[in-house]
Design a protein around this motif. Structure first.
Motif, PDB file in Angstrom:
ATOM      1  N   GLY A  79       9.670 -11.733  -5.221  1.00  0.00           N
ATOM      2  CA  GLY A  79      10.028 -10.899  -6.360  1.00  0.00           C
ATOM      3  C   GLY A  79       9.163  -9.660  -6.531  1.00  0.00           C
ATOM      4  N   GLN A  80       8.210  -9.439  -5.626  1.00  0.00           N
ATOM      5  CA  GLN A  80       7.291  -8.294  -5.709  1.00  0.00           C
ATOM      6  C   GLN A  80       7.695  -7.258  -4.666  1.00  0.00           C
ATOM      7  OE1 GLN A  80       4.383  -8.321  -7.796  1.00  0.00           O
ATOM      8  NE2 GLN A  80       4.192  -6.179  -7.272  1.00  0.00           N
ATOM      9  N   LYS A  81       7.912  -6.004  -5.106  1.00  0.00           N
ATOM     10  CA  LYS A  81       8.219  -4.938  -4.157  1.00  0.00           C
ATOM     11  C   LYS A  81       6.973  -4.599  -3.354  1.00  0.00           C
ATOM     12  CE  LYS A  81      11.923  -2.806  -6.736  1.00  0.00           C
ATOM     13  NZ  LYS A  81      12.428  -1.574  -7.363  1.00  0.00           N
ATOM     14  N   GLN A  82       7.164  -4.333  -2.058  1.00  0.00           N
ATOM     15  CA  GLN A  82       6.054  -4.029  -1.173  1.00  0.00           C
ATOM     16  C   GLN A  82       6.367  -2.809  -0.313  1.00  0.00           C
ATOM     17  OE1 GLN A  82       5.552  -7.684   1.083  1.00  0.00           O
ATOM     18  NE2 GLN A  82       3.921  -8.333  -0.300  1.00  0.00           N
ATOM     19  N   LEU A  83       5.317  -2.044  -0.006  1.00  0.00           N
ATOM     20  CA  LEU A  83       5.373  -0.944   0.958  1.00  0.00           C
ATOM     21  C   LEU A  83       4.716  -1.473   2.225  1.00  0.00           C
ATOM     22  CD1 LEU A  83       5.584   2.082   1.842  1.00  0.00           C
ATOM     23  CD2 LEU A  83       3.271   2.326   0.928  1.00  0.00           C
ATOM     24  N   CYS A  84       5.419  -1.408   3.344  1.00  0.00           N
ATOM     25  CA  CYS A  84       4.888  -1.938   4.597  1.00  0.00           C
ATOM     26  C   CYS A  84       4.728  -0.818   5.620  1.00  0.00           C
ATOM     27  CB  CYS A  84       5.824  -3.005   5.163  1.00  0.00           C
ATOM     28  SG  CYS A  84       6.050  -4.401   4.041  1.00  0.00           S
ATOM     29  N   LEU A  85       3.572  -0.814   6.290  1.00  0.00           N
ATOM     30  CA  LEU A  85       3.281   0.118   7.376  1.00  0.00           C
ATOM     31  C   LEU A  85       3.266  -0.688   8.667  1.00  0.00           C
ATOM     32  CD1 LEU A  85       0.347   2.142   5.783  1.00  0.00           C
ATOM     33  CD2 LEU A  85       2.787   2.681   5.772  1.00  0.00           C
ATOM     34  N   ILE A  86       3.967  -0.177   9.677  1.00  0.00           N
ATOM     35  CA  ILE A  86       4.109  -0.914  10.917  1.00  0.00           C
ATOM     36  C   ILE A  86       3.663  -0.032  12.073  1.00  0.00           C
ATOM     37  CG2 ILE A  86       5.718  -2.152  12.413  1.00  0.00           C
ATOM     38  CD1 ILE A  86       7.525  -1.977   9.658  1.00  0.00           C
ATOM     39  N   SER A  87       2.695  -0.506  12.843  1.00  0.00           N
ATOM     40  CA  SER A  87       2.347   0.093  14.130  1.00  0.00           C
ATOM     41  C   SER A  87       2.361  -1.057  15.123  1.00  0.00           C
ATOM     42  CB  SER A  87       1.010   0.843  14.083  1.00  0.00           C
ATOM     43  OG  SER A  87      -0.055  -0.020  13.763  1.00  0.00           O
ATOM     44  N   LYS A  88       1.211  -1.597  15.495  1.00  0.00           N
ATOM     45  CA  LYS A  88       1.196  -2.803  16.329  1.00  0.00           C
ATOM     46  C   LYS A  88       1.535  -4.022  15.478  1.00  0.00           C
ATOM     47  CE  LYS A  88      -2.317  -0.950  19.356  1.00  0.00           C
ATOM     48  NZ  LYS A  88      -3.728  -0.969  19.709  1.00  0.00           N
ATOM     49  N   ASP A  89       0.981  -4.056  14.271  1.00  0.00           N
ATOM     50  CA  ASP A  89       1.220  -5.137  13.322  1.00  0.00           C
ATOM     51  C   ASP A  89       1.843  -4.554  12.062  1.00  0.00           C
ATOM     52  OD1 ASP A  89      -0.048  -7.175  14.915  1.00  0.00           O
ATOM     53  OD2 ASP A  89      -1.968  -6.312  14.314  1.00  0.00           O
ATOM     54  N   GLU A  90       2.286  -5.405  11.193  1.00  0.00           N
ATOM     55  CA  GLU A  90       2.838  -4.979   9.902  1.00  0.00           C
ATOM     56  C   GLU A  90       1.821  -5.294   8.807  1.00  0.00           C
ATOM     57  OE1 GLU A  90       7.112  -5.566   8.678  1.00  0.00           O
ATOM     58  OE2 GLU A  90       6.130  -7.016   7.356  1.00  0.00           O
ATOM     59  N   THR A  91       1.502  -4.289   7.993  1.00  0.00           N
ATOM     60  CA  THR A  91       0.611  -4.474   6.852  1.00  0.00           C
ATOM     61  C   THR A  91       1.366  -4.043   5.611  1.00  0.00           C
ATOM     62  OG1 THR A  91      -1.294  -3.986   8.230  1.00  0.00           O
ATOM     63  CG2 THR A  91      -1.623  -3.873   5.856  1.00  0.00           C
ATOM     64  N   CYS A  92       1.450  -4.932   4.615  1.00  0.00           N
ATOM     65  CA  CYS A  92       2.218  -4.654   3.410  1.00  0.00           C
ATOM     66  C   CYS A  92       1.298  -4.562   2.190  1.00  0.00           C
ATOM     67  CB  CYS A  92       3.273  -5.728   3.183  1.00  0.00           C
ATOM     68  SG  CYS A  92       4.505  -5.787   4.507  1.00  0.00           S
ATOM     69  N   PHE A  93       1.679  -3.677   1.275  1.00  0.00           N
ATOM     70  CA  PHE A  93       0.910  -3.433   0.068  1.00  0.00           C
ATOM     71  C   PHE A  93       1.807  -3.629  -1.142  1.00  0.00           C
ATOM     72  CE2 PHE A  93      -0.698  -0.900   3.527  1.00  0.00           C
ATOM     73  CZ  PHE A  93      -2.059  -1.136   3.486  1.00  0.00           C
ATOM     74  N   SER A  94       1.264  -4.291  -2.166  1.00  0.00           N
ATOM     75  CA  SER A  94       1.975  -4.503  -3.423  1.00  0.00           C
ATOM     76  C   SER A  94       1.302  -3.676  -4.508  1.00  0.00           C
ATOM     77  CB  SER A  94       1.918  -5.977  -3.826  1.00  0.00           C
ATOM     78  OG  SER A  94       2.541  -6.774  -2.865  1.00  0.00           O
ATOM     79  N   PRO A  95       2.070  -3.222  -5.510  1.00  0.00           N
ATOM     80  CA  PRO A  95       1.431  -2.507  -6.627  1.00  0.00           C
ATOM     81  C   PRO A  95       0.474  -3.407  -7.380  1.00  0.00           C
ATOM     82  CG  PRO A  95       3.802  -2.782  -7.011  1.00  0.00           C
ATOM     83  CD  PRO A  95       3.488  -3.353  -5.667  1.00  0.00           C
ATOM     84  N   THR A  96      -0.566  -2.826  -7.958  1.00  0.00           N
ATOM     85  CA  THR A  96      -1.564  -3.634  -8.659  1.00  0.00           C
ATOM     86  C   THR A  96      -1.308  -3.716 -10.147  1.00  0.00           C
ATOM     87  OG1 THR A  96      -2.990  -1.703  -8.897  1.00  0.00           O
ATOM     88  CG2 THR A  96      -3.357  -3.118  -6.980  1.00  0.00           C
ATOM     89  N   ASN A  97      -0.359  -2.967 -10.667  1.00  0.00           N
ATOM     90  CA  ASN A  97      -0.102  -3.032 -12.119  1.00  0.00           C
ATOM     91  C   ASN A  97       1.214  -3.679 -12.416  1.00  0.00           C
ATOM     92  OD1 ASN A  97       1.462  -0.963 -11.117  1.00  0.00           O
ATOM     93  ND2 ASN A  97       0.651   0.572 -12.477  1.00  0.00           N
TER      94      ASN A  97
END
Length: 60
Positions: A42-60
């Motif tokens: 249920g949390q929207k995430q921004l994901c950056l993908i190069s070799k691996d995928e790293t996702c970030f969620s908003p903190t507020n």
């Protein structure tokens, strides 16, 4: 998305043993990522993908 990093300088100043002091310059680099958005638990995430995928969620 491409990030163009500038060259970066840093210095180590160790007052107890000055023989270990140095100044280094890292070269300019480019990093390229694919960007995607997804929802996880249920949390929207921004994901950056190069070799691996790293996702970030908003903190507020």
């Amino acid at each position: 998305m491409t990030i163009n990093w500038s060259p970066a300088s840093f210095t180590r100043d160790f007052s107890c043993d000055r023989a270990n002091n140095y100044t280094k310059t890292l070269p300019a680099e480019n990093e390229t990522y694919q960007v995607k958005f997804k929802t996880d638990l249920g949390q929207k995430q921004l994901c950056l993908i190069s070799k691996d995928e790293t996702c970030f969620s908003p903190t507020n």
